[in-house]
Design an enzyme around this catalytic site. Structure first.
Site, PDB file in Angstrom:
ATOM      1  N   ALA A  29      31.728  -3.339 -58.247  1.00 53.83           N
ATOM      2  CA  ALA A  29      31.629  -2.686 -59.551  1.00 53.83           C
ATOM      3  C   ALA A  29      32.497  -1.440 -59.686  1.00 53.83           C
ATOM      4  O   ALA A  29      32.443  -0.763 -60.711  1.00 53.83           O
ATOM      5  CB  ALA A  29      30.173  -2.317 -59.820  1.00 53.83           C
TER       6      ALA A  29
ATOM      7  N   ASN B 199      25.323  -0.325 -53.475  1.00 59.28           N
ATOM      8  CA  ASN B 199      26.364  -0.985 -52.695  1.00 59.28           C
ATOM      9  C   ASN B 199      27.689  -0.245 -52.833  1.00 59.28           C
ATOM     10  O   ASN B 199      28.483  -0.182 -51.895  1.00 59.28           O
ATOM     11  CB  ASN B 199      26.541  -2.433 -53.182  1.00 59.28           C
ATOM     12  CG  ASN B 199      25.643  -3.409 -52.450  1.00 59.28           C
ATOM     13  OD1 ASN B 199      25.698  -3.528 -51.231  1.00 59.28           O
ATOM     14  ND2 ASN B 199      24.813  -4.107 -53.196  1.00 59.28           N
TER      15      ASN B 199
ATOM     16  N   HIS C 183      29.953   5.282 -62.470  1.00 59.86           N
ATOM     17  CA  HIS C 183      30.251   5.746 -61.118  1.00 59.86           C
ATOM     18  C   HIS C 183      31.494   6.630 -61.178  1.00 59.86           C
ATOM     19  O   HIS C 183      32.516   6.232 -61.743  1.00 59.86           O
ATOM     20  CB  HIS C 183      30.518   4.568 -60.170  1.00 59.86           C
ATOM     21  CG  HIS C 183      29.434   3.540 -60.158  1.00 59.86           C
ATOM     22  ND1 HIS C 183      28.212   3.755 -59.553  1.00 59.86           N
ATOM     23  CD2 HIS C 183      29.378   2.296 -60.689  1.00 59.86           C
ATOM     24  CE1 HIS C 183      27.459   2.679 -59.710  1.00 59.86           C
ATOM     25  NE2 HIS C 183      28.144   1.786 -60.388  1.00 59.86           N
TER      26      HIS C 183
END
Length: 266
Positions: A124, A189, A218
């Protein structure tokens, strides 16, 4: 064409299987898909015309050149060694399973013994090339801030049953990547991926609970004497499985295209 097998028939596994021939035409043939439940595997297999199984040995009987794990940390721990021993390369999506150095080093040794490759998908976030560049230049700072909606974080072991508030934003975790993946195994992750790709074991992880957030965010800060970079990613959760971003499946497709291509974009 290379034979490909997929472990994981959930929302992300379906995206991967359904889009492979379009994304990488004439390069891979899906021989078998595997899931914990035979009905789930069979439903996807019927759709893309391949075999279905719940057993790793049956999957390996179809002689895959590459096996994609897009299932869980548990699947990585249970099946990775056997996959490499069989002569197949392995693409790992649930990179949090590689958080423990002993397990990661053992898998690397198995891969070397059988002359196989382990590929870790960007998932991601992306930016692995830049992270590795900074690591060679002598990384001095690697920090990842993750922003998620409280519902996607509730139930994590770190919270010990605490239900996150829906009326205000708060930082719920600050620490290193290994502690983060133990405390939030289904959510970070990306933190382990960042730590491994940058080869910076002291990667700092900050997790923010943000009520009303409709996307996962993020922000990664990388720094050394001669380079400072910020990687910022906003991804929308998959409707079938909100914990995950659809970009994770597409990152595997991009990796497979890169592997098959004459020209490689690192």
């Amino acid at each position: 064409m290379k034979n490909l097998a997929i472990i994981g028939c959930g929302a992300l596994g379906k995206i991967l299987a359904r889009n492979l021939s379009r994304a990488v035409p004439n390069s891979y043939y899906i021989t078998c898909v595997m899931a914990k439940t035979k009905a789930h595997a069979q439903a996807l297999a019927d759709e893309i015309d391949c075999a279905a199984t719940t057993n790793i040995e049956e999957l390996l009987d179809y002689s895959p050149d590459i096996v994609v794990e897009i299932a869980s940390h548990e699947a990585v721990h249970q099946y990775s060694e056997r996959i490499l021993e069989s002569g197949a390369d392995l693409i790992v999506v649930s990179v949090g399973a590689l958080a423990e150095d002993d397990f990661k080093e053992h898998l690397m040794e198995v891969a070397r013994t059988y002359n196989r490759k382990i590929y870790v998908a960007n998932g991601a976030i992306g930016g692995f090339d830049l992270m590795q560049t900074v690591s060679l230049m002598g990384a001095e700072e690697v920090t990842i801030n993750t922003y998620k909606e409280p519902e996607s974080l509730n139930g994590a072991p770190y919270l010990k049953g605490q239900v996150l508030p829906q009326d205000h934003e708060e930082v719920i975790f600050e620490g290193d990547a290994v502690d983060a993946i133990h405390g939030f195994p289904n959510n970070v992750n990306v933190a382990i991926a960042t730590s491994l790709a940058s080869r910076f074991p002291k990667t700092k992880v900050v997790i923010h609970s943000v009520p009303g957030l409709t996307e996962n965010r993020h922000t990664i800060e990388l720094g050394c004497d001669h380079l400072h970079a910020t990687i910022s990613v906003r991804s929308f959760p998959n409707p079938e499985h909100p914990i995950n971003s659809e970009a994770t499946a597409y990152s595997v497709l991009a990796m497979l295209r890169n592997i098959a291509s004459t020209i490689h974009y690192f």
